[in-house]
Design a protein around this motif. Structure first.
Motif, PDB file in Angstrom:
ATOM      1  N   GLN A  32       8.834  -6.798  -7.517  1.00  0.00           N
ATOM      2  CA  GLN A  32       8.094  -6.123  -6.676  1.00  0.00           C
ATOM      3  C   GLN A  32       8.838  -6.460  -5.242  1.00  0.00           C
ATOM      4  O   GLN A  32       8.960  -5.640  -4.291  1.00  0.00           O
ATOM      5  CB  GLN A  32       6.653  -6.328  -6.483  1.00  0.00           C
ATOM      6  CG  GLN A  32       5.905  -5.529  -5.293  1.00  0.00           C
ATOM      7  CD  GLN A  32       5.874  -4.317  -5.791  1.00  0.00           C
ATOM      8  OE1 GLN A  32       5.394  -3.892  -6.670  1.00  0.00           O
ATOM      9  NE2 GLN A  32       6.421  -3.354  -4.971  1.00  0.00           N
ATOM     10  N   HIS A 121       2.755   9.367  -8.849  1.00  0.00           N
ATOM     11  CA  HIS A 121       2.245   8.301  -9.292  1.00  0.00           C
ATOM     12  C   HIS A 121       3.308   7.437  -9.966  1.00  0.00           C
ATOM     13  O   HIS A 121       3.230   6.425 -10.326  1.00  0.00           O
ATOM     14  CB  HIS A 121       1.188   8.367  -9.937  1.00  0.00           C
ATOM     15  CG  HIS A 121       1.122   9.299 -11.143  1.00  0.00           C
ATOM     16  ND1 HIS A 121       2.102   9.777 -11.684  1.00  0.00           N
ATOM     17  CD2 HIS A 121      -0.055   9.957 -11.909  1.00  0.00           C
ATOM     18  CE1 HIS A 121       1.950  10.382 -12.910  1.00  0.00           C
ATOM     19  NE2 HIS A 121       0.575  10.429 -12.670  1.00  0.00           N
ATOM     20  N   ALA A 174       7.400   1.525 -12.631  1.00  0.00           N
ATOM     21  CA  ALA A 174       6.071   1.553 -12.032  1.00  0.00           C
ATOM     22  C   ALA A 174       6.011   0.372 -10.994  1.00  0.00           C
ATOM     23  O   ALA A 174       5.107   0.803  -9.979  1.00  0.00           O
ATOM     24  CB  ALA A 174       5.115   0.645 -13.204  1.00  0.00           C
ATOM     25  N   THR A 175       6.820  -0.524 -10.831  1.00  0.00           N
ATOM     26  CA  THR A 175       6.999  -1.276  -9.604  1.00  0.00           C
ATOM     27  C   THR A 175       7.333  -0.612  -8.523  1.00  0.00           C
ATOM     28  O   THR A 175       6.935  -0.484  -7.525  1.00  0.00           O
ATOM     29  CB  THR A 175       7.805  -2.478  -9.874  1.00  0.00           C
ATOM     30  OG1 THR A 175       7.354  -3.061 -11.131  1.00  0.00           O
ATOM     31  CG2 THR A 175       8.068  -3.404  -8.937  1.00  0.00           C
ATOM     32  N   LYS A 178       4.873   1.736  -7.009  1.00  0.00           N
ATOM     33  CA  LYS A 178       3.929   1.244  -6.321  1.00  0.00           C
ATOM     34  C   LYS A 178       4.238   0.868  -4.809  1.00  0.00           C
ATOM     35  O   LYS A 178       3.839   1.034  -3.722  1.00  0.00           O
ATOM     36  CB  LYS A 178       3.407   0.052  -6.813  1.00  0.00           C
ATOM     37  CG  LYS A 178       2.409  -0.964  -5.983  1.00  0.00           C
ATOM     38  CD  LYS A 178       2.091  -2.338  -7.170  1.00  0.00           C
ATOM     39  CE  LYS A 178       1.287  -3.299  -6.157  1.00  0.00           C
ATOM     40  NZ  LYS A 178       1.072  -4.663  -6.751  1.00  0.00           N
ATOM     41  N   GLU A 182       3.038   1.972  -0.985  1.00  0.00           N
ATOM     42  CA  GLU A 182       2.632   1.080  -0.026  1.00  0.00           C
ATOM     43  C   GLU A 182       3.753   1.074   1.017  1.00  0.00           C
ATOM     44  O   GLU A 182       3.068   0.933   2.141  1.00  0.00           O
ATOM     45  CB  GLU A 182       2.717  -0.331  -0.701  1.00  0.00           C
ATOM     46  CG  GLU A 182       1.682  -0.603  -1.859  1.00  0.00           C
ATOM     47  CD  GLU A 182       1.764  -1.868  -2.524  1.00  0.00           C
ATOM     48  OE1 GLU A 182       3.001  -2.755  -2.192  1.00  0.00           O
ATOM     49  OE2 GLU A 182       1.162  -2.498  -3.280  1.00  0.00           O
ATOM     50  N   TYR A 190       0.674  11.004  -1.251  1.00  0.00           N
ATOM     51  CA  TYR A 190       0.864  10.451  -2.616  1.00  0.00           C
ATOM     52  C   TYR A 190       0.184  10.855  -3.714  1.00  0.00           C
ATOM     53  O   TYR A 190      -0.934  11.393  -3.157  1.00  0.00           O
ATOM     54  CB  TYR A 190       1.184   8.845  -2.505  1.00  0.00           C
ATOM     55  CG  TYR A 190      -0.181   8.292  -2.076  1.00  0.00           C
ATOM     56  CD1 TYR A 190      -0.909   7.936  -3.267  1.00  0.00           C
ATOM     57  CD2 TYR A 190      -0.832   8.216  -1.133  1.00  0.00           C
ATOM     58  CE1 TYR A 190      -2.174   7.184  -3.010  1.00  0.00           C
ATOM     59  CE2 TYR A 190      -1.861   7.693  -0.612  1.00  0.00           C
ATOM     60  CZ  TYR A 190      -2.955   7.220  -1.661  1.00  0.00           C
ATOM     61  OH  TYR A 190      -4.040   6.582  -1.559  1.00  0.00           O
ATOM     62  N   ASP A 192      -2.409   9.753  -6.522  1.00  0.00           N
ATOM     63  CA  ASP A 192      -3.118   8.608  -7.286  1.00  0.00           C
ATOM     64  C   ASP A 192      -2.917   8.595  -8.866  1.00  0.00           C
ATOM     65  O   ASP A 192      -2.049   9.504  -9.087  1.00  0.00           O
ATOM     66  CB  ASP A 192      -4.797   8.470  -6.990  1.00  0.00           C
ATOM     67  CG  ASP A 192      -5.407   9.763  -7.640  1.00  0.00           C
ATOM     68  OD1 ASP A 192      -4.956  10.410  -8.261  1.00  0.00           O
ATOM     69  OD2 ASP A 192      -6.496  10.004  -7.346  1.00  0.00           O
TER      70      ASP A 192
END
Length: 200
Positions: A32, A121, A174-175, A178, A182, A190, A192
């Motif tokens: 991350q 997503h 996936a990281t 996110k 953010e 974006y 969900d």
């Protein structure tokens, strides 16, 4: 009797060593942090400032327990640093970053700001509302989104491969997904987890 006991003990030790597997866990926090730095260079259009030097001495590792030392003698150790590091910068990822920055500066930034496109997503980009783009420009917008998604897929694959774990590609993606959401400015769209569009 003693020979039988030693033979049984040796057999049990060999069985124990043969049953031990070493798992390599995905270092999510390190991934991350690396993703955030990359995303920042694309969205903020500036490289992150170097971290200030710390005058605090590094923490002292606790002494190993005797049982751990015995296991180390029996099983080849696979040590990792206290804080795993994810390599994200190499010639390939640098070229991808430059293309993404140029695309963001020229076309994607305004498209995100208008709400025409948004982050999915799964770490990609999609056209959210084509009516926000003049009809004469829609083909070019679709081409730009396709180019961006090709670079994103290549980035996630390259980061996983550069770290010696191609099986991490979906976790890397996936990281990043996110992180993109953010770091998106207020007003950008974006998806969900269910695929519904939301506005930050």
């Amino acid at each position: 009797m003693r020979k039988i006991f030693i033979g049984l003990l040796a057999t049990m030790m060999v069985a124990l060593v043969g049953c031990v597997t070493i798992n390599v866990y995905f270092p999510e926090a390190a991934a991350q942090k690396a993703a955030d730095q990359f995303i920042g260079t694309v969205l903020d259009r500036a490289a992150p400032a170097p971290a200030p030097a710390s005058s605090t001495p590094p923490p002292v590792k606790p002494a190993a327990r005797p049982s751990a030392m015995l296991l180390d003698l029996l099983v080849p150790a696979a040590y990792a640093a206290d804080v795993p590091n994810i390599r994200i910068e190499n010639a390939t990822t640098d070229a991808i970053r430059k293309r993404m920055q140029a695309r963001f500066n020229s076309t994607l930034g305004p498209l995100f700001a208008s709400g025409a496109v948004g982050f999915t997503h799964d770490g990609m980009v999609a056209v959210r509302d084509a009516s926000k783009v003049p009809l004469s420009q829609r083909a070019q917008v679709n081409a730009t989104v396709a180019e961006e998604n090709r670079d994103r897929a290549a980035l996630y694959r390259e980061v996983a491969n550069a770290n010696g774990h191609p099986e991490w590609q979906s976790k890397i993606q996936a990281t990043f997904a996110k992180g993109w959401i953010e770091r998106a400015p207020a007003g950008w769209y974006y998806q969900d987890a269910s695929g519904a569009w939301k506005r930050k």
